[in-house]
Design a protein around this motif. Structure first.
Motif, short mmCIF file in Angstrom:
data_model
loop_
_atom_site.label_atom_id
_atom_site.label_comp_id
_atom_site.label_asym_id
_atom_site.label_seq_id
_atom_site.Cartn_x
_atom_site.Cartn_y
_atom_site.Cartn_z
N LEU A 123 24.17 -13.71 27.44
CA LEU A 123 24.74 -13.25 26.15
C LEU A 123 25.04 -11.01 25.88
CD1 LEU A 123 21.67 -14.81 23.14
CD2 LEU A 123 24.00 -15.66 24.76
N CYS A 124 24.98 -11.13 26.63
CA CYS A 124 25.87 -9.62 26.63
C CYS A 124 26.72 -9.46 25.84
CB CYS A 124 25.45 -8.66 27.52
SG CYS A 124 24.17 -8.44 28.14
N PRO A 125 27.96 -8.20 25.74
CA PRO A 125 29.12 -8.66 25.61
C PRO A 125 30.29 -8.03 26.83
CG PRO A 125 28.28 -6.45 24.44
CD PRO A 125 26.99 -7.08 24.88
N PHE A 126 28.89 -7.60 28.08
CA PHE A 126 29.59 -7.75 29.65
C PHE A 126 29.34 -8.54 30.19
CE2 PHE A 126 26.34 -4.81 28.27
CZ PHE A 126 24.88 -5.06 29.61
N THR A 127 29.66 -8.34 31.49
CA THR A 127 29.53 -9.50 32.44
C THR A 127 28.28 -9.19 33.16
OG1 THR A 127 31.89 -10.34 32.85
CG2 THR A 127 30.13 -10.57 35.09
N VAL A 128 26.96 -9.60 33.77
CA VAL A 128 26.43 -9.50 34.84
C VAL A 128 26.05 -9.73 35.37
CG1 VAL A 128 24.65 -8.29 32.67
CG2 VAL A 128 24.65 -10.47 33.75
N TRP A 129 25.42 -9.53 36.93
CA TRP A 129 25.29 -10.62 37.79
C TRP A 129 23.07 -10.39 38.64
CZ3 TRP A 129 28.88 -7.22 36.33
CH2 TRP A 129 30.79 -7.67 36.95
N PRO A 130 23.29 -11.25 37.61
CA PRO A 130 21.78 -11.29 37.49
C PRO A 130 21.29 -12.12 39.64
CG PRO A 130 22.47 -13.60 37.01
CD PRO A 130 23.22 -12.78 36.76
N ALA A 131 20.22 -11.63 39.91
CA ALA A 131 19.32 -11.57 41.27
C ALA A 131 18.23 -11.96 40.84
CB ALA A 131 19.36 -9.95 41.78
N ALA A 132 17.52 -13.31 42.02
CA ALA A 132 16.62 -14.20 41.89
C ALA A 132 15.63 -14.02 43.20
CB ALA A 132 16.79 -14.79 41.64
N VAL A 133 14.63 -13.36 43.34
CA VAL A 133 14.17 -12.37 44.72
C VAL A 133 12.41 -13.39 44.39
CG1 VAL A 133 13.19 -10.76 46.23
CG2 VAL A 133 15.57 -10.73 45.47
N VAL A 162 13.29 -12.11 38.66
CA VAL A 162 15.04 -11.74 38.10
C VAL A 162 15.55 -10.59 37.35
CG1 VAL A 162 16.22 -12.86 36.79
CG2 VAL A 162 14.64 -14.15 37.84
N TRP A 163 16.31 -10.25 38.11
CA TRP A 163 17.03 -8.97 37.17
C TRP A 163 18.10 -8.99 36.42
CZ3 TRP A 163 15.26 -8.76 41.85
CH2 TRP A 163 16.22 -8.04 43.34
N ALA A 164 19.32 -8.43 35.81
CA ALA A 164 20.28 -8.28 36.08
C ALA A 164 20.90 -7.00 35.95
CB ALA A 164 20.78 -7.72 34.31
N ARG A 165 21.97 -7.20 37.06
CA ARG A 165 22.85 -6.05 37.95
C ARG A 165 23.71 -5.79 36.57
NH1 ARG A 165 22.84 -8.51 43.82
NH2 ARG A 165 23.29 -9.85 42.48
N GLU A 204 9.17 -10.72 35.91
CA GLU A 204 7.77 -11.62 37.44
C GLU A 204 7.34 -12.23 36.83
OE1 GLU A 204 7.13 -6.54 38.38
OE2 GLU A 204 5.38 -6.90 37.00
N PHE A 205 6.64 -13.33 37.80
CA PHE A 205 6.33 -14.51 37.46
C PHE A 205 5.37 -14.27 39.00
CE2 PHE A 205 11.16 -15.02 38.75
CZ PHE A 205 10.23 -15.73 40.25
N SER A 206 4.69 -15.50 38.79
CA SER A 206 3.63 -16.38 39.93
C SER A 206 3.35 -17.58 39.54
CB SER A 206 2.60 -15.53 40.06
OG SER A 206 2.66 -14.24 40.89
N LEU A 207 3.58 -18.66 40.24
CA LEU A 207 3.71 -19.55 39.80
C LEU A 207 3.38 -21.12 40.38
CD1 LEU A 207 7.63 -21.49 39.33
CD2 LEU A 207 6.14 -19.58 37.74
N ASP A 208 2.64 -22.06 40.25
CA ASP A 208 1.53 -22.66 40.20
C ASP A 208 0.56 -21.42 40.84
OD1 ASP A 208 0.69 -24.88 40.20
OD2 ASP A 208 1.72 -25.20 42.34
N GLN A 209 -0.47 -21.42 40.12
CA GLN A 209 -1.63 -20.83 40.48
C GLN A 209 -3.14 -21.84 40.40
OE1 GLN A 209 -1.25 -17.78 41.55
NE2 GLN A 209 0.78 -18.16 41.10
N PRO A 210 -4.28 -21.19 41.27
CA PRO A 210 -5.12 -22.14 41.46
C PRO A 210 -5.55 -22.96 40.03
CG PRO A 210 -5.26 -20.51 43.17
CD PRO A 210 -4.29 -20.54 42.54
#
Length: 655
Positions: free
Chosen positions: A45-55, A82-85, A122-128
């Motif tokens: 929703l920024c008024p400029f282009t971003v390049w999101p990355a997900a690792v 996940v972060w925005a470049r 930041e996230f950790s999915l499906d923990q015990p």
């Protein structure tokens, strides 16, 4: 997502609870039945282009304003981020490029973490325990506002027993402390200062608390991590495994601002219908009024912007191009620089990129506009384009298309002088660093700089004060011939004016004492030249905080050494050739001291400096050995002939 363990690596995954849980998940042999992938909806929703990355999943992509990226994240992904470049430029194939913030080694699809400053989800999915753990972290600094929210169910609420998600909708960069500011964002104090108390490492891990530098982060984004410590109060959020999530860049400050509050149903159906009708009418009328008002405002702004652009284009057509350097189109310079791929450096007025036009290599400076009009900019181009001297960097051409202003210079293959006189501190070379420059080369560079300044001061129709003489603005060709560059700070001085009153500019460490009065002549350049001479022959910076307290300031040290007859101590100890020419070097120091007189009237003209270097006259012997001013006294500007500043159509201040 563990906190940092050293002061130099404070900006890593830091959430200790999430990492411990992930570790337990990796070692357990129990098979759970609730494993489920999650869908991440990433919206810009920024008024400029971003390049999101997900690792470690997803890699990265381009995301224009108002668009989204649907990302499937496998169950058990831990840890992930996940972060925005921002400020990215990639080649035509989209495989390689650079980003101002969040860059991951120049790749479009990231396989490694990004470079700070960057806002992290930041996230950790499906923990015990059947839970997802997630948060927003500012431990790597801040570049764009962000929300990290669970997707709502049909009732408009998070799925039970899901907690709310973290929000950081405020622009932290606007309140960033000066020491932490970075291009495109706000760094963490840990990254800047690398001290235990800011990184929560070493002894600081025992008593780690928020600091003065973390207060803007805490105040503006209380849901987010703002320093490196993880404890029971850390803002970790949970949802049941299988929950879908929405990551929003530049979210609205108030998510409920556009959502009407629910209305409780009264006992009477008839009364409820009446109230509902009134509410719907009010909401409908308000919505129509808001839409019409917004449309009128947008139309007016669009017309004003179009009128401004038309006015600039009319100005452009009215200006005579006689005597102007070559005009390029923006598309031509995009192609010449491969879409501004290879950056040579960045200065106060914009970034410089290397390119090629035909067989000639060029340097293209992309300017940051700051209130100048088209006519003023083109007048500057015309003036600079008419300055021709073998020791001044040549302006080849320019581009002026609406918001795109660029200058095209000749390319200097050996770069700036600072790379060669400070013994390459902090510079990485592909092989062994080159040897220190010999005395003959240093003498030639000093002579070339003096001749370039002499031309500006005394051989142009108007005296031109450069006002930012420093090693970074002295460029070298393959044969170590020197040329002065960066005339963006220039000021023209009429020949019948003794001083020009101007605001402070230039670079700290190279400023003449009279800047304290703001009454400036070309003699300010002579003082800066004296500092550069001392840096060249001593092989060190004028201000070097890595040295002992009494040696931090080179010119103060010179003042002490000349009074104790120990000038030989200042000769570059890294060069045996400089030591062998000790007496000649000391004579050069005496020339520098002549230039460093506090009283600007006692300093030589640059033409006199050139004659000393050529051996036709001697250095003044009656030198006052005080070079550092504490108060604005005896600067040689007592009898000021006040003058109006030169018109912007000559050469204006910084762009």
């Amino acid at each position: 997502m563990a906190r940092a363990t050293t002061a130099t690596s404070c900006c890593t995954h830091h959430l200790l609870p999430l990492l411990l849980v992930a570790l337990v998940a990796a070692t357990t042999t129990t098979t759970t039945n609730h494993a489920a992938a999650a869908a991440f909806n990433i919206t810009n929703l920024c008024p400029f282009t971003v390049w999101p990355a997900a690792v470690p999943v997803g890699g990265g992509m381009r995301l224009d304003p108002g668009t989204s990226w649907a990302l499937d994240v496998p169950a058990g992904t831990a840890p992930g981020r996940v972060w925005a470049r921002t400020g990215c430029s990639f080649d035509a194939r989209g495989g390689n490029g650079t980003c101002l913030t969040g860059d991951c080694g120049g790749a479009l699809s990231c396989a490694s973490y990004g470079e700070p400053p960057q806002t992290l989800a930041e996230f950790s999915l499906d923990q015990p325990n059947g839970q997802d753990l997630f948060d927003i972290s500012l431990v790597d600094g801040f570049n764009v506002p962000m929300d990290f929210l669970p997707e709502l169910n049909q009732g408009g609420t998070p799925p039970p027993p899901c907690s709310k998600g973290p929000r950081c909708p405020a622009n932290v960069t606007a309140q960033c402390p000066g020491e932490l500011r970075a291009h495109g964002g706000c760094n963490s104090a840990c990254r800047v200062f690398k001290q235990d108390k800011y990184c929560c490492t070493g002894n600081g891990s025992i008593t780690c608390e928020p600091t003065t530098y973390s207060l803007p982060f805490v105040r503006m984004c209380p849901d987010a991590y703002s320093y490196s410590r993880s404890d029971a109060s850390s803002p970790v959020f949970t949802c049941p495994s299988g929950t879908n999530y929405h990551i929003i860049f530049c979210p609205p400050l108030d998510l409920t601002s556009s959502i009407p509050a629910p209305i409780a149903a009264p006992d009477s159906n008839k009364q409820g219908k009446v109230i509902a009708g009134i509410v719907i009418s009010v909401i409908g009328s308000t919505s129509v009024f808001t839409i019409v008002t917004a449309y009128i405002i947008i139309r007016r702004r669009t017309r004003r912007h179009q009128h401004h652009e038309v006015h600039e284009e009319q100005e452009f057509e009215e200006i005579s191009f006689q005597g102007m350097p070559k005009r390029f189109t923006f598309q031509q310079l995009q192609e010449a620089t491969d879409r501004f791929r290879d950056k040579l450096g960045e200065g106060g007025f914009g970034s410089v990129f290397v390119g090629r036009i035909g067989d000639e290599r060029i340097a293209v400076k992309r300017l940051d506009r700051s209130g100048q009009g088209m006519r003023e900019f083109l007048a500057e181009v015309q003036t600079i384009g008419n300055i021709h001297h073998i020791n001044l960097v040549r302006l080849i051409g320019f581009c002026a298309e609406k918001s795109q202003w660029l200058l095209v210079y000749e390319h200097m293959p050996r770069g700036s002088l600072d790379r060669w006189i400070y013994h390459q501190q902090g510079v990485v070379f592909p092989s062994a660093p080159p040897p220190p420059l010999d005395w003959e080369t240093r003498y030639r560079i000093i002579t070339h700089v003096a001749k370039g300044l002499s031309y500006l001061h005394e051989e142009c129709m108007k005296r031109i004060a450069h006002l930012d003489v420093k090693p970074q603005n002295i460029l070298l060709d393959n044969n170590f011939n020197a040329k002065l560059s960066d005339f963006g700070l220039c000021k023209l001085i009429d020949r019948d004016k003794s001083q020009v009153i101007t605001r402070m500019r230039g670079t700290p460490g190279y400023l003449a004492p009279e800047w304290l009065t703001s009454h400036i002549t070309e003699k300010a350049d002579v003082y800066s030249f004296g500092i550069v001479v001392m840096e060249i022959i001593s092989g060190r910076r004028n201000v070097d905080s890595s040295r002992s307290e009494e040696s931090v300031h080179l010119i103060t040290l010179l003042q002490e050494k000349v009074k104790s007859d120990q000038l030989v101590d200042l000769i570059d100890k890294h060069s045996s050739d400089m030591q062998a020419h000790g007496q000649e070097v000391i004579q050069m120091m005496k020339l520098a001291m002549w230039c460093l007189q506090i009283d600007c009237k006692r300093r030589p003209q640059m033409s006199e400096v050139v004659r000393v270097l050529e051996g036709t006259i001697s250095v003044e012997t009656n030198i006052v050995h005080d070079f550092v001013a504490i108060t604005p006294v005896n600067f040689g500007v007592n009898e000021i002939v006040a003058s109006a500043p030169p018109l912007a159509s000559d050469i204006s201040g910084p762009r």
